[in-house]
Design an enzyme around this catalytic site. Sequence first.
Site, PDB file in Angstrom:
ATOM      1  CG  HIS A   1      -1.836  -1.050   1.454  1.00 32.81           C
ATOM      2  ND1 HIS A   1      -1.872  -1.838   2.573  1.00 32.81           N
ATOM      3  CD2 HIS A   1      -2.834  -1.504   0.652  1.00 32.81           C
ATOM      4  CE1 HIS A   1      -2.844  -2.725   2.469  1.00 32.81           C
ATOM      5  NE2 HIS A   1      -3.440  -2.552   1.303  1.00 32.81           N
TER       6      HIS A   1
ATOM      7  CE  LYS B   1     -10.228  -7.623   1.721  1.00 30.46           C
ATOM      8  NZ  LYS B   1      -9.199  -6.629   1.341  1.00 30.46           N
TER       9      LYS B   1
ATOM     10  CB  SER C   1      -3.885  -6.628   4.873  1.00 29.98           C
ATOM     11  OG  SER C   1      -3.585  -5.369   4.338  1.00 29.98           O
TER      12      SER C   1
ATOM     13  NE  ARG D   1      -2.649  -7.577  -4.538  1.00 35.05           N
ATOM     14  CZ  ARG D   1      -3.400  -7.900  -3.508  1.00 35.05           C
ATOM     15  NH1 ARG D   1      -2.869  -7.993  -2.315  1.00 35.05           N
ATOM     16  NH2 ARG D   1      -4.673  -8.152  -3.665  1.00 35.05           N
TER      17      ARG D   1
END
Length: 162
Positions: free
Chosen positions: A17, A41, A128, A90
């Site tokens: 990030h 999440k 994360s 990514r």
Amino acid sequence: MSVAICPGSFDPVTYGHIDIIKRASKIFDKVIVAVLVNVAKNPWFTIEERKNLLNKSVGDIPNIEIAGFDGLLVDFAARYKADVIVKGLRAVSDFEYEFQMALTNSKLNSEIETVFLTTSAENMYLSSSIVKQVGLLGGDISPFVPECVQDEILLRIRQRRN
Ligand code: PNS
């Protein structure tokens, strides 16, 4: 003045990030780092805690601001008069989900463009969730997150075990 938003869950912030935020801050006049809710999440940290960790990690960059919001990203963008949403990509696996979000946001507010930055090669694998998983299983998370974040993850893991 160009105003961009870097949105995310940031639960917690990683070097991946930080790389995207730093690069966005060189492209746009102002970058708002927006800690938002991803309903899919289950976060470990509150929005306030995530903002604090971001502040410790990137708060020294002069043209960024860190904010939290529990509503729609497009509403947040309108509130801050932002023109652009910046997201990091990514790998191909990110593309479908990010594409879906970009199209949904554009349908909700066609004035706001989404721009993708390709992640740096060394951060391609980082997320994360992976960092929390490595920490939970006793691995070294120091290559993935700043020290202040590492401390908070380890504290949270100890709390979860008790
Ligand atoms: O880091 P993440 O979890 O991939 O970020 C996703 C996030 C938080 C940017 C996304 O879930 C979001 O924009 N949440 C705010 C609510 C919203 O606007 N949802 C519709 C977007 S498709």
